[in-house]
Every structure is written in structure tokens, then in C-alpha cells.
Design an enzyme around this catalytic site. Structure first.
Site, PDB file in Angstrom:
ATOM      1  N   LYS A 114      47.960  76.734  63.452  1.00 32.04           N
ATOM      2  CA  LYS A 114      47.263  77.883  63.110  1.00 32.04           C
ATOM      3  C   LYS A 114      45.931  78.041  63.215  1.00 32.04           C
ATOM      4  CE  LYS A 114      50.077  79.130  58.896  1.00 32.04           C
ATOM      5  NZ  LYS A 114      50.682  80.362  59.449  1.00 32.04           N
ATOM      6  N   ASP A 117      55.671  76.762  63.493  1.00 31.73           N
ATOM      7  CA  ASP A 117      54.827  77.456  62.295  1.00 31.73           C
ATOM      8  C   ASP A 117      55.892  78.293  61.562  1.00 31.73           C
ATOM      9  OD1 ASP A 117      53.010  78.287  60.686  1.00 31.73           O
ATOM     10  OD2 ASP A 117      51.747  79.606  61.999  1.00 31.73           O
ATOM     11  N   ARG A 136      61.623  78.905  56.863  1.00 33.41           N
ATOM     12  CA  ARG A 136      62.897  79.328  56.920  1.00 33.41           C
ATOM     13  C   ARG A 136      63.588  78.114  57.217  1.00 33.41           C
ATOM     14  NH1 ARG A 136      61.810  83.355  61.940  1.00 33.41           N
ATOM     15  NH2 ARG A 136      59.927  83.473  60.492  1.00 33.41           N
TER      16      ARG A 136
END
Ligand code: BES
Ligand code: MN
Ligand code: ZN
Length: 487
Positions: free
Chosen positions: A268, A338, A342
Site C-alpha cells: 500500500k 493486498d 478474503r
């Protein structure tokens, strides 16, 4: 912890640092001698949430705070209920008003004199008063620590039996979330989160089982394991079980517990990383919900799963294009490291789906797309229609903002992989739903809801209503309300 007292006494006759009363266009809601002159003299505003401080003249309090009640800008029901037709009690309003009253006050003892018609209003006000006075003090600022005494004055006609206990449990549980989320990621990581959990469940009828890396390996939990590989601090799966006698319904709660999300090798940018210590809010929320249900003695069986890992780009980190094997046997091509939430959630969902559960609810700070679509204050709820809508209704009753969203099947195409059963990222459009469609692949035919709280769980702006800066504790009230509706 705040000592809470509920009384029919005259609020002006109670000694306290601060007396909180309401101001509408018709004036102040309790009788205080000379107060209408004071209101006129300082031009106190009745606009929703405005706060005017007056000397305690005419009361036994040191200071009087008048909180404006006209309008409803902060109401969750404006965000949620107007279009789905659910009639609600407007309970979020009382929580917000009470928090506005106590926020920033140095008062150690507060008397609340709201206008109470229902039990739920009393509870929401008490919770709000405590939340508003909350301060995170683990690393300093101890002198600003919250409220010692809270007295709530209710009319004799209102039965408030059990309200003090309920306020204490709910506020405490929200504060448990806030204290965990606000902890720095060098202090809160999978192992220390596990240790904290062990301490707080110790005296309660909650069983705890911890899966470390070796056990996760043996149990084929490739999602949790591979997300954790880039960190020196290994992942954990913490399972909690609360099984009260007489419970006929079992719910499974799954929480995303990424103690820091750097993005992994799909790193990020620095700005986006600043709030990523909050990426474990889902796990904190299922822990706090389980604690609350056990303390309240709610007759529902709860199996909670906290999927804990740190998403880092260390030497062992998974690479974009790695293929990993998930619990249940599906293979996943990791296109974007990233999109780690999930992956850890999928293992825990698969585990829950193997059990004889009546409903699965997962909660996660899963996608930035949640904020793009719904804004920073409203959570997205997806899943099978029954549980999804029940969660939204509980949110309405709790004064929290949640909105139902679809899981269109065509989106599955965008997470097809040439080499594996699924890819972990797909089209940008409807990114919140894409993540939901991915999770759906792991719940089998169970009744299920997925709550994406990326925005509302963490307030990176100014405080508003009952929401402090930083962690908000949002969705605890909804989940407790939902579990109670099944008891
Ligand atoms: N933890 C983030 C989602 C998030 C973003 C939560 C901002 C709170 C605030 C999640 O792991 C993430 O990085 N999601 C990606 C998914 C994408 C790579 C498919 C996102 O939303 O950008
Ligand atoms: Mn991420
Ligand atoms: Zn994340």
C-alpha cells in the site's frame, strides 16, 4: 469502569460534576429555577447536538450541559430506514446525544436527564454517555480517563430493571473493541491478541481453542497461513465457543483479524497504511460480541472464529501469482496480496460451514470499495436474503447504519483464474460485491451474511455523535440485537 445508577430521583437534587439536560424549541426538559433566563441570556441553541454549558445554579451539580434535540442529522435511520420502510424507535439518537454531552468533559460524575419513554432509550443513552467519555489511555493520557459515576434519571412510569447492567455490558464490549483497535500494531499482533483473548474469556463460560501455524498447516488452512508468511509474527486461528444450556440455535461469527495490513508485496502507499492497524476490527468485534452474549446470558450457542494474521512483505511473503490451497480444497491464485482479508476469512468460513450451524455472519474491514459505494459511515451487508435482511433490521433497531447490497452472480466471472479455482481479485467495479462473491464460494449452502465495515469501524476524521476519533465499536450493538432475536 463506570458505576451506573438508575433512579427516579429529581435530577437537580443529585450532587455531580455535570448535569445533562435536553433543550428543544419548547425549552429545557426538566425544571431548573431560572434556567430559561440563562438560556435566553447566552442564546443557547436547540439544534441537534449543540451543547451549551451553564453554571449549576438551581441544581446540586457544578455545571449544566444543555444538549439541543431539534433535527436528526446524525440519525442512522436517515441513512438506512427511510427507504426500506422499517419503523424504528430512533434509538441511535439517544446514544449520539448522550455522547455529545459527555465528550470533552472533565466531569467524573454525570447525571443524565434525558426524555425517556422506553427502556431502549435509557440503555442507548447510558452507552452513549460512556462512549463519549472514552479515552484510550494504554500509552499515556491517563489523566483524561473516562467517567466514574453515571446517574440516569428516569420517570417512575418507566421500568428500567436491568438497564444499568445492560449499559455496562454493551458499553464495556464496545470499549473492548476500541481498546484493541486503538492498540499499536507493534503491541497487538496475532499472538498478543490471542493472549488478550485468553485473559478476557477466562472467567466466563466460553471455551477457547487456538490453532498455531503447525495446526493450521495440519488443518489445511492455506488462506490464513499464506497471508501470515510475510511476517515474523505467525498467524493464529482462535475459536471461541459459548454454549449455554437451553440454547436451540447456533450462530457462527467470523472476524477478520489482520493486525496490520501493509498490503504485502502488493504494498500500500504510506497514506493508506496509516489506519491499517484497524484491519483486525472484525475479529475484535466477534470477540466482544461473544463476551457480551455470555455476560448477558443470551440463550444462543455461539461459535466464533478470529482469523488473525499480519500482512507483511517479508522474505517469506506470498507473491502475486502464487497459488494457494484453501480449507475445503479450493485453490486460489493470489493476484493481489493486498486482497488478503478474503483469504483469511475464506478458511474460517469453510470451517464454520463444515459445522451444524444455523447461520454464519462474518464481519470484516474488507474493501476500500465499501467506502466508495456507501460512504465512510454505512456498512454493507451481503449474503443470503434471510440473514442479510435480519442483520439490517437489527442494525435499524440498534441505531447503527447498515445497508443491504446484492451479490450478482456475473461477478464470479471476474474472479475466474486460468490456473486455479478462483483468483483473489477481479473487476474494480463493485469491489465490495466482488469480495462478497469470493466469500460466498466458501459458505456452501449455509444461511449467511457478510458485513463489510471498512468505513464505519474506524473514524479518521473528527468525532461525530457517539463515534469517537479512531475505533468506533460499530456493529457490536447490531450483532447482540440479532443474536437476541434468535434466542
Ligand atoms: N484492509 C483493506 C480494506 C480497507 C481499506 C479497510 C481502507 C479500511 C480502509 C483490504 O485488505 C484491502 O486492501 N482491500 C483492497 C482489495 C483490492 C486489492 C482488491 C482494496 O480495497 O483496495
Ligand atoms: Mn489489504
Ligand atoms: Zn486488509
Amino acid at each position: 469502569m463506570t458505576n451506573i445508577q438508575i433512579t427516579n430521583a429529581d435530577p437537580t437534587a443529585i450532587e455531580a460534576d455535570l448535569l445533562v439536560a435536553h433543550l428543544s424549541k419548547d425549552g429545557v426538559n426538566i425544571d431548573i429555577e431560572g434556567v430559561s433566563d440563562a438560556v435566553a441570556a447566552v442564546d443557547a441553541k436547540a439544534k441537534f447536538g449543540s451543547k451549551t454549558l451553564l453554571p449549576g445554579t438551581g441544581t446540586k451539580a457544578r455545571t449544566i450541559a444543555l444538549i439541543g434535540t431539534e433535527g436528526d442529522e446524525l440519525l442512522a435511520r436517515r441513512a438506512v430506514s427511510l427507504s426500506n420502510g422499517i419503523e424504528m424507535e430512533g434509538t441511535g439518537r439517544d446514544r449520539h446525544l448522550a455522547a455529545i454531552a459527555t465528550r470533552g468533559s472533565k466531569a467524573k460524575s454525570i447525571v443524565l436527564a434525558g426524555t425517556f419513554e422506553t427502556f431502549e432509550q435509557v440503555v442507548q443513552s447510558g452507552v452513549g454517555a460512556i462512549l463519549g467519555s472514552y479515552k484510550f489511555t494504554k500509552y499515556g493520557h491517563e489523566d483524561e480517563a473516562g467517567l466514574d459515576e453515571l446517574v440516569i434519571c428516569v420517570p417512575e412510569t418507566l421500568s428500567a430493571d436491568g438497564a444499568a447492567e445492560r449499559i455496562s455490558v454493551l458499553a464495556d464490549s464496545m470499549i473492548t473493541i476500541m481498546n484493541l483497535v486503538n492498540r499499536a500494531p507493534n503491541d497487538l499482533y496475532p499472538e498478543s491478541f490471542t493472549n488478550f483473548t485468553r485473559e478476557v474469556v477466562a472467567d466466563l463460560p466460553i471455551d477457547m481453542d487456538v490453532w498455531d501455524e503447525a495446526k493450521l498447516e495440519a488443518e489445511n488452512c492455506g488462506g490464513i497461513l499464506n497471508v501470515g508468511r510475510g511476517s515474523k509474527r505467525g498467524p493464529r486461528l482462535v475459536k471461541l465457543s459459548y454454549a449455554p444450556e437451553g440454547a436451540s440455535t447456533t450462530i457462527s461469527l467470523i472476524g477478520k483479524g489482520i493486525t496490520f495490513d501493509s498490503g504485502g508485496l502488493s504494498l500500500k502507499p504510506p497514506k493508506s497504511m496509516e489506519t491499517m492497524k484497524s484491519d483486525m476490527t472484525g475479529a475484535a468485534t466477534v470477540l466482544a460480541t461473544t463476551l457480551a452474549l455470555a455476560k448477558l446470558g443470551v440463550k444462543v450457542r455461539v461459535d466464533a472464529y478470529m482469523a488473525l494474521a499480519e500482512n507483511m512483505p517479508g522474505g517469506g511473503a506470498q507473491r502475486p501469482s502464487d497459488v494457494i490451497m484453501m480449507r475445503g480444497g479450493k485453490s486460489v491464485e493470489v493476484l493481489n496480496t493486498d486482497a488478503e482479508g478474503r483469504l483469511v476469512m475464506a478458511d474460517a468460513l469453510a470451517l464454520a460451514a463444515e459445522t451444524d450451524t444455523d447461520a454464519i455472519v462474518d464481519i470484516a474491514t474488507l474493501t476500500g470499495a465499501q467506502m466508495v459505494g456507501l460512504g465512510a459511515r454505512t456498512a454493507g451487508v451481503m449474503g443470503t436474503a434471510d440473514v442479510r435482511d435480519a442483520i439490517v433490521e437489527s442494525a435499524d433497531r440498534s441505531g447503527e447504519a447498515m445497508w443491504a447490497a446484492p451479490l450478482p452472480s456475473y461477478l464470479l466471472e471476474s474472479i475466474e483464474s486460468d490456473v486455479a479455482d478462483l483468483a483473489n481479485s477481479g473487476t474494480r467495479w463493485g469491489g465490495m460485491l466482488v469480495a462478497g462473491v469470493f466469500l460466498q464460494e466458501f459458505v456452501g449452502d449455509k444461511a449467511w451474511a457478510h458485513i463489510d465495515i471498512a468505513g464505519p469501524s474506524f473514524n479518521d476524521g473528527k468525532p461525530w455523535g457517539a463515534n469517537n476519533k479512531g475505533a468506533t465499536g460499530m456493529s457490536l450493538l447490531t450483532l447482540v440485537n440479532w443474536a437476541e432475536s434468535l434466542a
